[in-house]
Design a protein around this motif. Structure first.
Motif, PDB file in Angstrom:
ATOM      1  N   ASP A  47       0.662  -1.394   0.000  1.00  0.00           N
ATOM      2  CA  ASP A  47      -0.028  -0.307  -0.077  1.00  0.00           C
ATOM      3  C   ASP A  47       0.999   0.964  -0.173  1.00  0.00           C
ATOM      4  N   PHE A  48       2.061   1.257   1.137  1.00  0.00           N
ATOM      5  CA  PHE A  48       3.119   2.511   0.501  1.00  0.00           C
ATOM      6  C   PHE A  48       3.286   3.045  -0.735  1.00  0.00           C
ATOM      7  N   LEU A  49       2.962   4.322  -0.878  1.00  0.00           N
ATOM      8  CA  LEU A  49       4.067   4.965  -1.450  1.00  0.00           C
ATOM      9  C   LEU A  49       5.068   5.143  -2.065  1.00  0.00           C
ATOM     10  N   GLY A  50       5.740   5.157  -3.089  1.00  0.00           N
ATOM     11  CA  GLY A  50       7.019   5.284  -3.458  1.00  0.00           C
ATOM     12  C   GLY A  50       7.604   6.359  -2.280  1.00  0.00           C
ATOM     13  N   PHE A  51       6.905   7.319  -2.503  1.00  0.00           N
ATOM     14  CA  PHE A  51       7.805   8.660  -2.149  1.00  0.00           C
ATOM     15  C   PHE A  51       8.465   8.744  -0.235  1.00  0.00           C
ATOM     16  N   SER A  52       8.111   7.511  -0.127  1.00  0.00           N
ATOM     17  CA  SER A  52       7.033   7.101   1.392  1.00  0.00           C
ATOM     18  C   SER A  52       8.809   6.026   1.746  1.00  0.00           C
ATOM     19  N   TYR A  53       9.860   6.563   2.214  1.00  0.00           N
ATOM     20  CA  TYR A  53      11.561   6.118   2.179  1.00  0.00           C
ATOM     21  C   TYR A  53      11.538   5.381   4.398  1.00  0.00           C
ATOM     22  N   GLY A  54      10.739   6.228   5.000  1.00  0.00           N
ATOM     23  CA  GLY A  54      11.176   5.632   6.556  1.00  0.00           C
ATOM     24  C   GLY A  54      11.242   4.219   7.108  1.00  0.00           C
ATOM     25  N   PHE A  55      11.872   3.865   7.684  1.00  0.00           N
ATOM     26  CA  PHE A  55      11.999   2.328   8.575  1.00  0.00           C
ATOM     27  C   PHE A  55      10.700   1.909   7.753  1.00  0.00           C
ATOM     28  N   LEU A 156      -1.684   9.551   0.797  1.00  0.00           N
ATOM     29  CA  LEU A 156      -2.415   9.290  -0.377  1.00  0.00           C
ATOM     30  C   LEU A 156      -2.996  11.151  -0.957  1.00  0.00           C
ATOM     31  N   TRP A 157      -3.185  11.806   0.236  1.00  0.00           N
ATOM     32  CA  TRP A 157      -3.655  12.853   0.194  1.00  0.00           C
ATOM     33  C   TRP A 157      -2.773  13.785  -1.024  1.00  0.00           C
ATOM     34  N   ALA A 158      -1.370  13.787  -0.359  1.00  0.00           N
ATOM     35  CA  ALA A 158      -0.379  15.018  -1.438  1.00  0.00           C
ATOM     36  C   ALA A 158      -0.275  14.082  -2.401  1.00  0.00           C
ATOM     37  N   HIS A 159      -1.010  13.271  -2.633  1.00  0.00           N
ATOM     38  CA  HIS A 159       0.113  12.046  -4.382  1.00  0.00           C
ATOM     39  C   HIS A 159      -2.234  12.833  -5.256  1.00  0.00           C
ATOM     40  N   GLN A 160      -3.057  12.329  -4.205  1.00  0.00           N
ATOM     41  CA  GLN A 160      -4.445  13.184  -4.601  1.00  0.00           C
ATOM     42  C   GLN A 160      -3.961  14.722  -4.708  1.00  0.00           C
ATOM     43  N   ARG A 162      -1.180  16.833  -5.695  1.00  0.00           N
ATOM     44  CA  ARG A 162      -0.966  17.145  -7.075  1.00  0.00           C
ATOM     45  C   ARG A 162      -1.161  16.697  -8.103  1.00  0.00           C
ATOM     46  N   THR A 163      -2.126  15.225  -7.857  1.00  0.00           N
ATOM     47  CA  THR A 163      -2.520  15.415  -9.521  1.00  0.00           C
ATOM     48  C   THR A 163      -4.064  15.694  -9.545  1.00  0.00           C
ATOM     49  N   ARG A 164      -4.811  16.559  -8.898  1.00  0.00           N
ATOM     50  CA  ARG A 164      -5.969  17.488  -9.410  1.00  0.00           C
ATOM     51  C   ARG A 164      -5.302  19.019  -9.704  1.00  0.00           C
ATOM     52  N   ASN A 165      -5.052  19.199  -8.448  1.00  0.00           N
ATOM     53  CA  ASN A 165      -4.716  20.568  -8.159  1.00  0.00           C
ATOM     54  C   ASN A 165      -3.430  21.273  -8.832  1.00  0.00           C
ATOM     55  N   ALA A 166      -2.601  20.877  -8.397  1.00  0.00           N
ATOM     56  CA  ALA A 166      -0.868  21.268  -9.117  1.00  0.00           C
ATOM     57  C   ALA A 166      -1.756  21.590 -10.491  1.00  0.00           C
ATOM     58  N   ARG A 167      -1.021  22.727 -10.767  1.00  0.00           N
ATOM     59  CA  ARG A 167      -0.255  23.438 -11.866  1.00  0.00           C
ATOM     60  C   ARG A 167       0.644  22.901 -13.133  1.00  0.00           C
ATOM     61  N   GLY A 168       1.919  22.930 -12.421  1.00  0.00           N
ATOM     62  CA  GLY A 168       3.461  22.245 -12.190  1.00  0.00           C
ATOM     63  C   GLY A 168       3.499  20.851 -11.725  1.00  0.00           C
ATOM     64  N   ASP A 169       5.108  20.871 -11.550  1.00  0.00           N
ATOM     65  CA  ASP A 169       6.059  19.611 -11.860  1.00  0.00           C
ATOM     66  C   ASP A 169       4.995  20.073  -9.743  1.00  0.00           C
ATOM     67  N   VAL A 170       5.335  18.600  -9.412  1.00  0.00           N
ATOM     68  CA  VAL A 170       5.195  18.766  -7.602  1.00  0.00           C
ATOM     69  C   VAL A 170       6.586  17.563  -7.080  1.00  0.00           C
ATOM     70  N   ILE A 171       7.246  17.432  -6.577  1.00  0.00           N
ATOM     71  CA  ILE A 171       8.110  16.589  -5.803  1.00  0.00           C
ATOM     72  C   ILE A 171       7.598  16.269  -4.686  1.00  0.00           C
ATOM     73  N   LEU A 172       7.395  14.682  -4.009  1.00  0.00           N
ATOM     74  CA  LEU A 172       7.885  14.754  -2.791  1.00  0.00           C
ATOM     75  C   LEU A 172       8.490  13.625  -1.650  1.00  0.00           C
ATOM     76  N   GLU A 190       2.049  27.511  -2.659  1.00  0.00           N
ATOM     77  CA  GLU A 190       1.382  28.495  -1.397  1.00  0.00           C
ATOM     78  C   GLU A 190      -0.591  27.725  -0.887  1.00  0.00           C
ATOM     79  N   ARG A 191      -0.609  27.819  -1.884  1.00  0.00           N
ATOM     80  CA  ARG A 191      -2.072  26.711  -1.624  1.00  0.00           C
ATOM     81  C   ARG A 191      -2.014  25.103  -1.110  1.00  0.00           C
ATOM     82  N   PHE A 192      -0.596  24.557  -1.568  1.00  0.00           N
ATOM     83  CA  PHE A 192      -0.509  23.281  -0.830  1.00  0.00           C
ATOM     84  C   PHE A 192      -0.460  23.634   0.642  1.00  0.00           C
TER      85      PHE A 192
END
Length: 372
Positions: A47-55, A156-160, A162-172, A190-192
């Motif tokens: 389930d965990f997303l690719g940009f999660s690395y800790g432990f 999950l919220w941040a990935h969603q 950047r997919t729906r609201n971001a106008r440009g690139d977003v890295i996490l 600023e909106r994020f």
């Protein structure tokens, strides 16, 4: 179970200097918690997303650092959100955590067991108190529970978002409760940040007001700031490294990573104190101990662009060793010529051992996106 965790003060303080309370579980609890973690890892790794690395199994701090460096260099990053969650492990809402766990765990016995660990209470200064929120750091199950909580609250919220609201690139990039978000457009950033504060408030979390900032950072940050009559881009820290906008010898943008000054000072202070305690031991025994310290430091910090810092660490450690040896006797004749021979004999050389972040990132991901 035989007993719950008890609180002790972590010998390593928090970044703001305050002691960090840890939960030390009873032996029986540690065994059961590790067994439960093994089982749950098999569930949540899917389930965990690719940009999660800790432990997480097979993932290290350097994997997170490599992903971040590669994203900043290859994606259109012009702004970086450097934020910190205030008192995450003690603020975590246990009722929300149990609801999140119920999404994937159907066995009520496992859920009851986790609930008992969460509410076992702590003993501090000889007095027991019940824990109604948070999870104790130091328990084998705590890192996984923290990851589960932030998976639902942030990942999950941040990935969603950047997919729906971001106008440009977003890295996490997230490692436990430390995370960095890079943006192409200031408006997105600023909106994020506004939306993130609202999101965290729903789940009993809060961004640290003094340690949360939006900075201009990336390939064109220095040029843009210079045109506006501003100074060099600000820096940010992650996992013990200060990240700096710099230029290569050819004049192109490069991300420079150097050892955090606070981390360096704290470690050298520990080395100095320990050497004074060991100063009457045989020199070979002292040399082997200090060699292990220098080697461990270099194993972590010896990344490209950080050679000056690791050389400085070895040099300063040698100075502290010399000072401790001279304190063995009031008639010490130890000079620097002999001290340098001892350092050459016992201490490993300080040199870069890690590959460039993009090379290791590409080798591990084989060109795949770090986000599933």
């Amino acid at each position: 179970m035989a007993g719950g965790p008890r609180a002790v003060e972590d010998p390593v303080p928090k970044r703001d200097g305050r002691p960090r309370p840890l939960g030390v579980a009873a032996l029986e609890d540690k065994i059961v918690q590790r067994a439960v973690v093994e089982v749950l890892n098999g569930i949540y790794e899917a389930d965990f997303l690719g940009f999660s690395y800790g432990f997480r199994p097979g993932r290290s701090p350097h994997d997170a650092l490599d992903a971040l460096a590669t994203g900043i260099k290859r994606r259109k990053v012009s702004w970086v959100l450097d934020a910190e969650i205030r008192e995450f492990f003690t603020s975590l809402d246990q009722s929300w955590l149990l609801k999140f766990l119920e999404h994937r765990i159907a066995d009520r016995r496992v859920l009851r067991l986790i609930q008992k660990w969460l509410s076992a209470g702590v003993i501090e200064n000889g007095e027991w108190s019940k824990t109604v929120e948070g999870t104790a750091q130091g328990a084998p199950v705590s890192p996984l529970l923290a990851n589960v909580y932030l998976h639902y609250v942030f990942d999950l919220w941040a990935h969603q978002w950047r997919t729906r609201n971001a106008r440009g690139d977003v890295i996490l990039t997230r490692f436990a409760d430390d995370y960095i978000v890079g943006f192409e457009h200031q408006e997105d950033a600023e909106r994020f940040l506004v939306d993130l504060r609202e999101r965290f408030a729903k789940f009993a979390l809060e961004l640290h007001p003094e340690k949360t900032r939006l900075i201009e950072f990336g390939r064109f940050a220095a040029e843009r700031r210079q045109k506006r009559g501003l100074g060099k881009p600000e820096t940010f820290e992650l996992l013990g490294f200060t990240h700096i906008c710099a230029k290569s010898r050819s004049g192109r943008f490069t991300l420079k990573r150097v050892t955090s000054k606070k981390r360096m000072r704290a470690k050298l202070s520990e080395v100095k104190a320990e050497l004074m305690l060991r100063r009457h031991l045989p020199i070979p025994e002292q040399g082997r101990w200090l060699a292990s310290v220098v080697r461990g430091h270099c194993n972590y910090y010896a990344v490209p662009s950080n050679s000056d810092a690791i050389i400085a660490f070895r040099t300063q450690a040698t100075r502290h060793w010399c000072h401790a040896l001279r304190r063995r006797s009031q008639r010490s004749t130890l000079d620097w010529e002999r001290m340098n021979r001892l350092a050459t004999r016992w201490l490993p050389p300080a040199r870069v051992t890690h590959p460039y972040p993009e090379a290791r990132f590409d080798a591990k991901t084989q060109g795949r996106s770090p986000v599933r």
